[in-house]
Design a protein around this motif. Structure first.
Motif, mmCIF file in Angstrom:
data_model
loop_
_atom_site.group_PDB
_atom_site.id
_atom_site.type_symbol
_atom_site.label_atom_id
_atom_site.label_comp_id
_atom_site.label_asym_id
_atom_site.label_seq_id
_atom_site.Cartn_x
_atom_site.Cartn_y
_atom_site.Cartn_z
ATOM 1 N N VAL A 96 25.632 74.746 71.573
ATOM 2 C CA VAL A 96 26.454 73.896 70.701
ATOM 3 C C VAL A 96 26.457 74.408 69.262
ATOM 4 O O VAL A 96 27.526 74.508 68.643
ATOM 5 C CB VAL A 96 25.988 72.423 70.774
ATOM 6 C CG1 VAL A 96 26.639 71.596 69.671
ATOM 7 C CG2 VAL A 96 26.333 71.823 72.129
ATOM 8 N N MET A 99 28.872 77.312 69.023
ATOM 9 C CA MET A 99 30.267 76.900 69.100
ATOM 10 C C MET A 99 30.713 76.216 67.812
ATOM 11 O O MET A 99 31.839 76.431 67.332
ATOM 12 C CB MET A 99 30.491 75.965 70.290
ATOM 13 C CG MET A 99 31.957 75.626 70.525
ATOM 14 S SD MET A 99 32.237 74.361 71.801
ATOM 15 C CE MET A 99 31.759 72.883 70.887
ATOM 16 N N TYR A 113 32.736 71.511 74.427
ATOM 17 C CA TYR A 113 31.498 71.844 75.131
ATOM 18 C C TYR A 113 31.338 70.829 76.257
ATOM 19 O O TYR A 113 31.117 69.647 76.017
ATOM 20 C CB TYR A 113 30.330 71.776 74.145
ATOM 21 C CG TYR A 113 29.010 72.279 74.664
ATOM 22 C CD1 TYR A 113 28.676 73.621 74.543
ATOM 23 C CD2 TYR A 113 28.088 71.411 75.228
ATOM 24 C CE1 TYR A 113 27.448 74.084 74.990
ATOM 25 C CE2 TYR A 113 26.860 71.865 75.678
ATOM 26 C CZ TYR A 113 26.543 73.201 75.556
ATOM 27 O OH TYR A 113 25.331 73.653 75.999
ATOM 28 N N ASP A 116 25.433 70.809 78.793
ATOM 29 C CA ASP A 116 24.321 71.748 78.916
ATOM 30 C C ASP A 116 24.105 72.125 80.378
ATOM 31 O O ASP A 116 24.212 71.289 81.273
ATOM 32 C CB ASP A 116 23.032 71.125 78.383
ATOM 33 C CG ASP A 116 23.061 70.855 76.895
ATOM 34 O OD1 ASP A 116 23.893 71.471 76.199
ATOM 35 O OD2 ASP A 116 22.255 70.027 76.434
ATOM 36 N N VAL A 239 32.076 75.888 78.311
ATOM 37 C CA VAL A 239 33.023 75.554 77.243
ATOM 38 C C VAL A 239 34.437 75.833 77.722
ATOM 39 O O VAL A 239 34.686 76.846 78.382
ATOM 40 C CB VAL A 239 32.719 76.364 75.963
ATOM 41 C CG1 VAL A 239 33.788 76.139 74.897
ATOM 42 C CG2 VAL A 239 31.342 75.990 75.403
ATOM 43 N N GLY A 282 26.899 67.148 76.471
ATOM 44 C CA GLY A 282 28.127 67.651 75.876
ATOM 45 C C GLY A 282 28.608 66.832 74.714
ATOM 46 O O GLY A 282 28.034 65.830 74.314
#
Length: 284
Positions: A96, A99, A113, A116, A239, A282
């Protein structure tokens, strides 16, 4: 993970893959029936991400109605660019924070996202001792010399009771933020990729998961400690472009990435260095 930005030109951003449609939409437009697999193209770095995707393709994808085409990248700059431009439907390589840095530098990009999947945990390794408590006064401990990874390493040492960091040290503490060092550890900043090779000359070293995997550190050293998975912001996940976040094929891939089979594969293949993460983690 190195937090390197790939700045995309306005023209490239404007030419995003919206016209290509989501994977499930393309499959419907192509006239695919219920028995046909939906193709989803995913960008990934080789280890462990591409390995995981290839395992899914070979063992699980067909039963889920998916055909996963894996595009490998050897650096962190290209997968987000390719996703925004439309040559990928998704990518699986980043955290994260990475990103968010990318989106900050590319405000016209719109990525989500999904959640995980795994954590390539920092590990504290040693070829000389078998337990954190066995580190002697003045022991040399290698840490990565770049700011973000050094911060992770110092936090790992603090979690093990070896250091105390200043309360206001933030997400990326440095050596200057060490307030208490009861064993007078000699912190040795080293290029992250060199730490596995430097391990024989050190009493211990905090090593990135991907470098530990590539160098097969687990075969030659004792893992003294790992980062905690719960609440760790450095998990890697899937993603997509935001417009595709609810696509059926994306949801199926995310489900497979969290399957018991994939968790077992990660645990057997990388012996605790790649750690499956529960929950979605996310952000919308």
């Amino acid at each position: 993970m190195r937090r390197t930005l790939a700045i995309i030109g306005a023209t490239a951003l404007a030419a995003t893959a919206a016209a290509c449609g989501a994977p499930s939409e393309r499959a419907a437009e192509d006239g695919g029936g219920d028995g046909d697999a939906t193709t989803i193209t995913v960008g990934a770095t080789p280890v462990p991400h591409a390995d995981v995707l290839n395992y899914i393709q070979e063992n699980l994808a067909a039963d889920a109605g998916l055909n996963i085409e894996v595009t490998e990248f050897t650096d962190y700059n290209q997968p987000n660019t390719a996703l925004v431009e439309g040559s990928l439907d998704a990518n699986y390589f980043q955290t994260v924070p990475f990103m968010e840095d990318f989106l900050e530098g590319n405000p016209d990009a719109d990525l989500t996202y999904v959640g995980d999947v795994h954590l390539e945990a920092f590990g504290l390794y040693s070829q000389k001792v078998g337990d954190v408590e066995e580190l002697e006064d003045g022991a040399q401990v290698g840490v990565p010399n770049d700011a973000a990874n050094m911060g992770r390493a110092l936090k790992l040492l603090e979690d093990q009771g070896l250091l105390t960091l200043a309360e206001d040290s933030g997400d990326n503490p440095s050596e200057d933020d060490i307030e208490d060092n009861p064993k007078d550890l000699d912190i040795v900043p080293t290029e992250a990729a060199q730490l596995p090779r430097s391990l024989p000359d050190l009493d211990a070293a905090a090593i990135n998961g991907n470098y530990a995997i590539e160098a097969k550190v687990a075969d030659s050293a004792e893992a003294l400690a790992f980062e905690e998975t719960e609440g760790n912001p450095y998990a890697n996940g899937l993603v997509v472009r935001s417009e595709d976040a609810d696509d059926e094929a994306v949801a199926k891939l995310d489900e497979l990435l969290h399957s018991d089979e994939v968790k077992q594969y990660m645990e057997e293949q990388w012996d605790g260095v790649v750690i499956p993460v529960e929950g979605d983690g996310g952000q919308g």
